[in-house]
Scaffold this motif. Structure first.
Motif, PDB file in Angstrom:
ATOM      1  N   GLU A 245      49.293  23.326  34.954  1.00  0.00           N
ATOM      2  CA  GLU A 245      48.911  24.483  35.527  1.00  0.00           C
ATOM      3  C   GLU A 245      48.430  25.511  34.389  1.00  0.00           C
ATOM      4  OE1 GLU A 245      51.643  25.776  38.204  1.00  0.00           O
ATOM      5  OE2 GLU A 245      50.914  24.420  39.747  1.00  0.00           O
ATOM      6  N   ASN A 246      49.404  25.862  33.259  1.00  0.00           N
ATOM      7  CA  ASN A 246      49.113  26.602  32.418  1.00  0.00           C
ATOM      8  C   ASN A 246      47.978  26.443  31.422  1.00  0.00           C
ATOM      9  OD1 ASN A 246      51.435  28.148  33.165  1.00  0.00           O
ATOM     10  ND2 ASN A 246      52.818  26.976  31.702  1.00  0.00           N
ATOM     11  N   GLU A 247      47.769  25.121  31.518  1.00  0.00           N
ATOM     12  CA  GLU A 247      46.379  24.660  30.637  1.00  0.00           C
ATOM     13  C   GLU A 247      45.227  24.897  31.498  1.00  0.00           C
ATOM     14  OE1 GLU A 247      44.923  24.053  27.288  1.00  0.00           O
ATOM     15  OE2 GLU A 247      47.047  23.834  27.315  1.00  0.00           O
ATOM     16  N   MET A 248      45.274  24.197  32.768  1.00  0.00           N
ATOM     17  CA  MET A 248      44.108  24.435  33.573  1.00  0.00           C
ATOM     18  C   MET A 248      43.712  25.890  33.767  1.00  0.00           C
ATOM     19  SD  MET A 248      45.327  21.598  36.365  1.00  0.00           S
ATOM     20  CE  MET A 248      44.196  22.058  37.343  1.00  0.00           C
ATOM     21  N   PHE A 249      44.754  26.811  34.121  1.00  0.00           N
ATOM     22  CA  PHE A 249      44.146  28.127  34.487  1.00  0.00           C
ATOM     23  C   PHE A 249      44.447  29.113  33.168  1.00  0.00           C
ATOM     24  CE2 PHE A 249      45.459  25.994  38.268  1.00  0.00           C
ATOM     25  CZ  PHE A 249      44.220  25.885  38.835  1.00  0.00           C
ATOM     26  N   LYS A 250      43.632  29.383  32.566  1.00  0.00           N
ATOM     27  CA  LYS A 250      43.923  30.316  31.359  1.00  0.00           C
ATOM     28  C   LYS A 250      42.895  31.418  31.512  1.00  0.00           C
ATOM     29  CE  LYS A 250      44.581  27.107  27.576  1.00  0.00           C
ATOM     30  NZ  LYS A 250      45.860  27.536  27.300  1.00  0.00           N
ATOM     31  N   PHE A 251      43.690  32.691  31.042  1.00  0.00           N
ATOM     32  CA  PHE A 251      42.680  34.044  31.318  1.00  0.00           C
ATOM     33  C   PHE A 251      41.271  34.069  31.339  1.00  0.00           C
ATOM     34  CE2 PHE A 251      42.023  38.441  30.737  1.00  0.00           C
ATOM     35  CZ  PHE A 251      42.856  39.167  31.866  1.00  0.00           C
ATOM     36  N   ASP A 252      40.718  33.220  29.948  1.00  0.00           N
ATOM     37  CA  ASP A 252      39.432  33.246  29.980  1.00  0.00           C
ATOM     38  C   ASP A 252      38.733  32.572  31.054  1.00  0.00           C
ATOM     39  OD1 ASP A 252      40.004  30.638  29.451  1.00  0.00           O
ATOM     40  OD2 ASP A 252      39.266  31.005  27.220  1.00  0.00           O
ATOM     41  N   HIS A 253      39.343  31.910  31.969  1.00  0.00           N
ATOM     42  CA  HIS A 253      38.521  31.186  33.139  1.00  0.00           C
ATOM     43  C   HIS A 253      38.051  32.368  34.117  1.00  0.00           C
ATOM     44  CE1 HIS A 253      40.890  27.010  32.503  1.00  0.00           C
ATOM     45  NE2 HIS A 253      39.942  27.161  31.659  1.00  0.00           N
ATOM     46  N   LEU A 254      38.760  33.521  34.016  1.00  0.00           N
ATOM     47  CA  LEU A 254      38.448  34.398  34.904  1.00  0.00           C
ATOM     48  C   LEU A 254      36.979  34.923  34.451  1.00  0.00           C
ATOM     49  CD1 LEU A 254      41.718  36.597  35.085  1.00  0.00           C
ATOM     50  CD2 LEU A 254      40.898  34.819  36.688  1.00  0.00           C
ATOM     51  N   PHE A 255      36.669  34.718  33.376  1.00  0.00           N
ATOM     52  CA  PHE A 255      35.383  35.354  32.879  1.00  0.00           C
ATOM     53  C   PHE A 255      34.264  34.526  33.738  1.00  0.00           C
ATOM     54  CE2 PHE A 255      36.977  35.690  28.373  1.00  0.00           C
ATOM     55  CZ  PHE A 255      37.848  36.691  28.836  1.00  0.00           C
ATOM     56  N   GLU A 256      34.456  33.300  34.428  1.00  0.00           N
ATOM     57  CA  GLU A 256      33.476  32.681  35.247  1.00  0.00           C
ATOM     58  C   GLU A 256      33.331  33.248  36.726  1.00  0.00           C
ATOM     59  OE1 GLU A 256      34.739  28.759  35.218  1.00  0.00           O
ATOM     60  OE2 GLU A 256      34.805  28.321  32.889  1.00  0.00           O
ATOM     61  N   LEU A 257      34.134  34.091  37.223  1.00  0.00           N
ATOM     62  CA  LEU A 257      33.880  34.699  38.608  1.00  0.00           C
ATOM     63  C   LEU A 257      32.791  35.700  38.519  1.00  0.00           C
ATOM     64  CD1 LEU A 257      37.644  35.967  39.166  1.00  0.00           C
ATOM     65  CD2 LEU A 257      36.723  33.780  39.695  1.00  0.00           C
ATOM     66  N   ASP A 258      32.117  35.483  39.373  1.00  0.00           N
ATOM     67  CA  ASP A 258      31.002  36.455  39.691  1.00  0.00           C
ATOM     68  C   ASP A 258      31.536  37.888  40.083  1.00  0.00           C
ATOM     69  OD1 ASP A 258      31.586  36.761  42.537  1.00  0.00           O
ATOM     70  OD2 ASP A 258      30.334  35.115  43.006  1.00  0.00           O
ATOM     71  N   GLN A 259      30.659  38.769  40.243  1.00  0.00           N
ATOM     72  CA  GLN A 259      31.186  40.276  40.076  1.00  0.00           C
ATOM     73  C   GLN A 259      31.968  40.605  41.656  1.00  0.00           C
ATOM     74  OE1 GLN A 259      28.224  43.236  39.423  1.00  0.00           O
ATOM     75  NE2 GLN A 259      27.174  41.917  37.562  1.00  0.00           N
ATOM     76  N   LEU A 330      44.734  34.013  45.395  1.00  0.00           N
ATOM     77  CA  LEU A 330      43.436  34.280  45.836  1.00  0.00           C
ATOM     78  C   LEU A 330      42.547  33.002  46.258  1.00  0.00           C
ATOM     79  CD1 LEU A 330      42.517  37.645  44.394  1.00  0.00           C
ATOM     80  CD2 LEU A 330      43.387  37.235  46.626  1.00  0.00           C
ATOM     81  N   ALA A 331      42.805  32.274  45.120  1.00  0.00           N
ATOM     82  CA  ALA A 331      42.103  30.855  45.078  1.00  0.00           C
ATOM     83  C   ALA A 331      42.623  29.925  46.209  1.00  0.00           C
ATOM     84  CB  ALA A 331      42.055  30.146  43.747  1.00  0.00           C
ATOM     85  N   GLU A 332      43.762  29.986  46.289  1.00  0.00           N
ATOM     86  CA  GLU A 332      44.694  29.159  47.440  1.00  0.00           C
ATOM     87  C   GLU A 332      44.054  29.643  48.812  1.00  0.00           C
ATOM     88  OE1 GLU A 332      48.560  29.303  46.324  1.00  0.00           O
ATOM     89  OE2 GLU A 332      48.353  28.069  44.624  1.00  0.00           O
ATOM     90  N   ASP A 333      43.984  30.927  48.865  1.00  0.00           N
ATOM     91  CA  ASP A 333      43.610  31.583  50.024  1.00  0.00           C
ATOM     92  C   ASP A 333      42.135  31.340  50.426  1.00  0.00           C
ATOM     93  OD1 ASP A 333      46.135  32.297  50.386  1.00  0.00           O
ATOM     94  OD2 ASP A 333      45.929  34.352  49.721  1.00  0.00           O
ATOM     95  N   GLY A 334      41.346  30.956  49.432  1.00  0.00           N
ATOM     96  CA  GLY A 334      39.851  30.994  49.463  1.00  0.00           C
ATOM     97  C   GLY A 334      39.189  32.154  49.248  1.00  0.00           C
ATOM     98  N   THR A 335      39.976  33.190  48.829  1.00  0.00           N
ATOM     99  CA  THR A 335      39.163  34.349  48.619  1.00  0.00           C
ATOM    100  C   THR A 335      38.215  34.294  47.573  1.00  0.00           C
ATOM    101  OG1 THR A 335      40.887  35.494  49.436  1.00  0.00           O
ATOM    102  CG2 THR A 335      39.553  36.717  48.375  1.00  0.00           C
ATOM    103  N   ILE A 336      38.652  33.575  46.521  1.00  0.00           N
ATOM    104  CA  ILE A 336      37.946  33.321  45.036  1.00  0.00           C
ATOM    105  C   ILE A 336      37.906  31.917  44.989  1.00  0.00           C
ATOM    106  CG2 ILE A 336      38.358  35.729  44.395  1.00  0.00           C
ATOM    107  CD1 ILE A 336      40.181  34.308  42.226  1.00  0.00           C
ATOM    108  N   VAL A 337      36.999  31.523  43.996  1.00  0.00           N
ATOM    109  CA  VAL A 337      36.933  30.108  43.466  1.00  0.00           C
ATOM    110  C   VAL A 337      37.214  30.152  42.048  1.00  0.00           C
ATOM    111  CG1 VAL A 337      35.677  28.007  43.404  1.00  0.00           C
ATOM    112  CG2 VAL A 337      35.267  29.414  45.382  1.00  0.00           C
ATOM    113  N   LEU A 338      38.239  29.331  41.519  1.00  0.00           N
ATOM    114  CA  LEU A 338      38.443  29.092  40.111  1.00  0.00           C
ATOM    115  C   LEU A 338      37.936  27.840  39.807  1.00  0.00           C
ATOM    116  CD1 LEU A 338      42.061  30.556  39.600  1.00  0.00           C
ATOM    117  CD2 LEU A 338      40.043  31.587  38.808  1.00  0.00           C
ATOM    118  N   GLY A 339      37.270  27.489  38.588  1.00  0.00           N
ATOM    119  CA  GLY A 339      36.828  26.065  38.507  1.00  0.00           C
ATOM    120  C   GLY A 339      35.564  25.799  39.202  1.00  0.00           C
ATOM    121  N   LYS A 340      35.352  24.485  39.348  1.00  0.00           N
ATOM    122  CA  LYS A 340      34.180  24.183  39.844  1.00  0.00           C
ATOM    123  C   LYS A 340      34.076  24.238  41.256  1.00  0.00           C
ATOM    124  CE  LYS A 340      32.829  20.330  36.307  1.00  0.00           C
ATOM    125  NZ  LYS A 340      31.422  20.973  36.244  1.00  0.00           N
ATOM    126  N   GLY A 341      34.910  23.616  41.942  1.00  0.00           N
ATOM    127  CA  GLY A 341      34.887  24.149  43.475  1.00  0.00           C
ATOM    128  C   GLY A 341      33.735  23.398  43.989  1.00  0.00           C
TER     129      GLY A 341
END
Length: 346
Positions: A245-259, A330-341
């Motif tokens: 989990e620590n390797e899969m979700f790093k802080f720079d992954h948040l840069f992929e979120l849209d506005q 928030l990703a688990e709630d479906g509010t945002i999407v982290l990764g490919k989805g």
């Protein structure tokens, strides 16, 4: 540059009277590793001259640097660079940089004229996922893991997704815990694949796998694979699940979120926490967060970050970790999407 000097050490003495100065400047322009590799090819006499000039040359002006580079280019042009053994030379450099498996795979792409190896594992790099899946689906999870870590993450993820569900967690677990692989283990896999694809085998001792490779495969897999594999991994190895989990979700992954998604995340994050977290990243990376705010709010946050002064690295890491926890919720709630989805929407 080092190749030319190695081929013709007289490049120093062939320069004008200031040749040693020029050579000293050129060496100092290199990184430490490159400079060390170049100096290792010189004679003791050349090292003595060059070392003395490097220590006593003093400040070097831009014009002096230009002169040194121009003089070197003129000397290099006279000698040229031989093409003899070029592919072998590039292979050695690539192997030193990224390891044997990745270097072999890369060289097959950049030097297609090179005679192809007939190893079954080499051939696997060229096969599509739907061809590989029936070849390995009846193999032991350990053997499948050895194969996956030699593929690029996208193809490895496709192979994993195509395997029977009950193999997913055992294979990912073994990828993460693979460690050093003996020649015997590779030989067994080679023999099995060779029997199926009619190729000769070859084996080499390689250190492969790891948490990062396993996390990369999961990140590139469809969301359903992640949701199925991670709980199963948690039952097998809780410590590994946390590491993944620590390797899969790093802080720079948040840069992929849209506005819009970034705005939804920021509404859940306290200002003080965000300031500490953003102190640990570059100014251009902070723009991913600022763009999700109003101009007034972004300017205010910039001022607060500047006014905060120095922040301990541990405080930055803790703040980023808390924001990641919020993002994953928030990703688990479906509010945002982290990764490919990939399979979350139709």
């Amino acid at each position: 540059m080092s190749e030319v000097i190695a081929l013709d050490p007289t490049v120093f003495t062939d320069m004008p009277a200031s040749g040693a100065d020029h050579a000293a400047v050129l060496v100092m322009l290199l990184g430490e590793e490159e400079a060390a590799g170049l100096l290792g090819q010189l004679t003791q006499a050349e090292l003595s001259i060059l070392g003395e000039r490097m220590c006593t040359i003093g400040d070097v002006s831009p014009d002096a640097i230009t002169g040194a580079v121009t003089t070197f280019a003129r000397s290099a042009a006279q000698g040229g660079i031989t093409s003899h053994g070029r592919v072998d030379s590039v292979r050695r450099i690539m192997t030193s940089a990224v390891g044997q498996v990745k270097a072999d795979n890369l060289m097959r792409r950049v030097a297609p004229e090179e005679p192809a190896k007939t190893s079954a594992l080499d051939l696997a790099h060229w096969l599509e996922a739907d061809v590989l899946i029936p070849l390995v689906e009846d193999e032991h999870p350990q053997a499948i893991a050895v194969l996956l870590v030699q593929l690029d993450p996208v193809k490895a993820a496709a192979v994993l997704a195509g395997l029977p569900d009950h193999l997913h967690a055992p294979v990912v677990h073994r990828v993460a815990r693979l460690g050093p692989i003996s020649p015997q283990a590779l030989t067994i896999l080679e023999e099995s694949l060779t029997a199926k694809i009619s190729r000769a085998h070859g084996a080499a001792p390689l250190k492969m796998g790891g948490v990062r490779e396993a996390a990369s495969i999961i990140n590139n897999a469809a969301r359903t694979v992640e949701r199925r594999v991670m709980p199963a991994i948690g039952k097998i190895d809780k410590l590994l699940a946390r590491e993944l989990e620590n390797e899969m979700f790093k802080f720079d992954h948040l840069f992929e979120l849209d506005q819009q998604m970034m705005g939804q995340l920021l509404r859940e994050v306290e200002s003080e926490l965000l300031i500490d977290a953003l102190k640990g990243i570059e100014e251009n990376e902070r723009e991913y967060f600022f763009r999700a705010m109003s101009s007034r709010a972004a300017d205010g946050l910039r001022d607060e970050i500047e006014a905060r002064g120095r922040v301990k690295r541990t405080d930055v890491d803790a703040a980023q970790k808390q924001i990641l926890i919020t993002a994953r919720r928030l990703a688990e709630d479906g509010t945002i999407v982290l990764g490919k989805g990939d399979d979350d929407y139709v």
